[in-house]
Design a protein around this motif. Structure first.
Motif, PDB file in Angstrom:
ATOM      1  N   UNK A  56      -5.858  -3.745  -2.453  1.00 19.20           N
ATOM      2  CA  UNK A  56      -6.645  -2.880  -1.564  1.00 19.20           C
ATOM      3  C   UNK A  56      -7.895  -3.630  -1.124  1.00 19.20           C
ATOM      4  N   UNK A  57      -7.991  -3.913   0.168  1.00 18.13           N
ATOM      5  CA  UNK A  57      -9.229  -4.473   0.709  1.00 18.13           C
ATOM      6  C   UNK A  57     -10.166  -3.297   0.958  1.00 18.13           C
ATOM      7  N   UNK A  58     -11.310  -3.318   0.275  1.00 26.61           N
ATOM      8  CA  UNK A  58     -12.245  -2.200   0.337  1.00 26.61           C
ATOM      9  C   UNK A  58     -13.665  -2.738   0.152  1.00 26.61           C
ATOM     10  N   UNK A  59     -14.650  -1.846   0.127  1.00 25.41           N
ATOM     11  CA  UNK A  59     -16.034  -2.315  -0.038  1.00 25.41           C
ATOM     12  C   UNK A  59     -16.903  -1.161  -0.533  1.00 25.41           C
ATOM     13  N   UNK A  60     -18.190  -1.442  -0.679  1.00 26.65           N
ATOM     14  CA  UNK A  60     -19.125  -0.429  -1.179  1.00 26.65           C
ATOM     15  C   UNK A  60     -19.569   0.562  -0.110  1.00 26.65           C
ATOM     16  N   UNK A  61     -19.885   0.039   1.092  1.00 25.41           N
ATOM     17  CA  UNK A  61     -20.687   0.830   2.030  1.00 25.41           C
ATOM     18  C   UNK A  61     -19.897   1.610   3.071  1.00 25.41           C
ATOM     19  N   UNK A  62     -18.698   1.184   3.404  1.00 24.11           N
ATOM     20  CA  UNK A  62     -17.956   1.826   4.494  1.00 24.11           C
ATOM     21  C   UNK A  62     -17.630   3.276   4.143  1.00 24.11           C
ATOM     22  N   UNK A  63     -17.976   4.232   5.027  1.00 22.20           N
ATOM     23  CA  UNK A  63     -17.714   5.650   4.720  1.00 22.20           C
ATOM     24  C   UNK A  63     -16.230   5.940   4.447  1.00 22.20           C
ATOM     25  N   UNK A  64     -15.325   5.224   5.139  1.00 24.22           N
ATOM     26  CA  UNK A  64     -13.888   5.414   4.914  1.00 24.22           C
ATOM     27  C   UNK A  64     -13.503   4.938   3.514  1.00 24.22           C
ATOM     28  N   UNK A  65     -14.030   3.776   3.135  1.00 18.77           N
ATOM     29  CA  UNK A  65     -13.747   3.221   1.806  1.00 18.77           C
ATOM     30  C   UNK A  65     -14.278   4.167   0.722  1.00 18.77           C
ATOM     31  N   UNK A  66     -15.473   4.712   0.955  1.00 21.34           N
ATOM     32  CA  UNK A  66     -16.087   5.634  -0.012  1.00 21.34           C
ATOM     33  C   UNK A  66     -15.228   6.896  -0.160  1.00 21.34           C
ATOM     34  N   UNK A  67     -14.714   7.404   0.968  1.00 20.44           N
ATOM     35  CA  UNK A  67     -13.870   8.612   0.911  1.00 20.44           C
ATOM     36  C   UNK A  67     -12.572   8.371   0.142  1.00 20.44           C
ATOM     37  N   UNK A  68     -12.130   7.122   0.108  1.00 21.13           N
ATOM     38  CA  UNK A  68     -10.879   6.794  -0.589  1.00 21.13           C
ATOM     39  C   UNK A  68     -11.087   6.326  -2.034  1.00 21.13           C
ATOM     40  N   UNK A  69     -12.334   6.133  -2.448  1.00 15.53           N
ATOM     41  CA  UNK A  69     -12.588   5.575  -3.792  1.00 15.53           C
ATOM     42  C   UNK A  69     -11.899   6.338  -4.912  1.00 15.53           C
TER      43      UNK A  69
END
Length: 197
Positions: A56-69
């Motif tokens: 999973x390519x993801x990150x700390x700050x992206x709102x989409x990434x945060x919603x999927x955490x």
């Protein structure tokens, strides 16, 4: 002969263009060795008994990434006993996205209680090989590192309870039955990967 030369040149350009788009289902992925938030280096070769890998390519700050955490955390817990290893990779350059620095990755992983490696793509060498364009962007590989599914985790960014299509989980279920996932690709919805200008 001249026509052949032009044709050969055209094919080389076309091939270099196609290769730059990253992996397609059926391609063999190359392994990587990246540093996790625990300071250790991880690669897929470390998991000799794995039945497959959820990258999973993801990150700390992206709102989409945060919603999927939370969904990513649940996926890791659910599929680890079944032999699937989840590896999260932050592809962003911290010079372009300061919230995605290695130090802040450590903070985020601790806050959320990540139970899987959260890796830093230092120098941004891995995400272009895979063809990741968003955070989050998922790649499901079998034990031989053959790409089986690429795209979104599911069909509802906003509400995990309203999901109708669990793309990633359906792809894993197909692998379990010895079948090819269908669909094998979906459109990843998320933030663009941040590159230093």
């Amino acid at each position: 002969m001249k026509k052949f030369g032009i044709f050969a040149l055209f094919m080389v350009i076309l091939m270099s263009f196609t290769n730059s788009t990253g992996y397609q289902p059926g391609d063999k992925a190359t392994d990587f060795k990246l540093k996790s938030v625990d300071g250790k280096m991880y690669s897929m070769a470390d998991y000799k008994d794995a039945k497959g890998f959820i990258v999973v390519f993801t990150c700390n700050h992206c709102p989409f990434a945060v919603k999927y955490e939370d969904r990513v955390i649940e996926l890791a817990k659910k599929y680890k006993p079944k032999g699937y290893v989840l590896l999260a990779i932050n592809p962003n350059d911290p010079a372009a996205a300061p919230d995605d620095s290695y130090e802040l990755m450590k903070v985020r992983a601790k806050e959320k209680g990540f139970t899987f490696p959260y890796l830093f793509d230092e120098g941004q060498k891995i995400y272009p090989q895979y063809g990741a364009t968003k955070t989050p962007h998922v790649f499901l590989l079998d034990k031989n590192l053959i790409v089986k599914y690429i795209g979104a985790i599911d069909d509802n960014v906003e509400d995990a309870k309203a999901v109708k299509e669990h793309y990633l989980e359906n792809a894993i279920a197909a692998l379990e039955k010895g079948q090819e996932p269908s669909p094998a690709t979906t459109k990843a919805i998320g933030c663009t990967i941040k590159v230093k200008k």
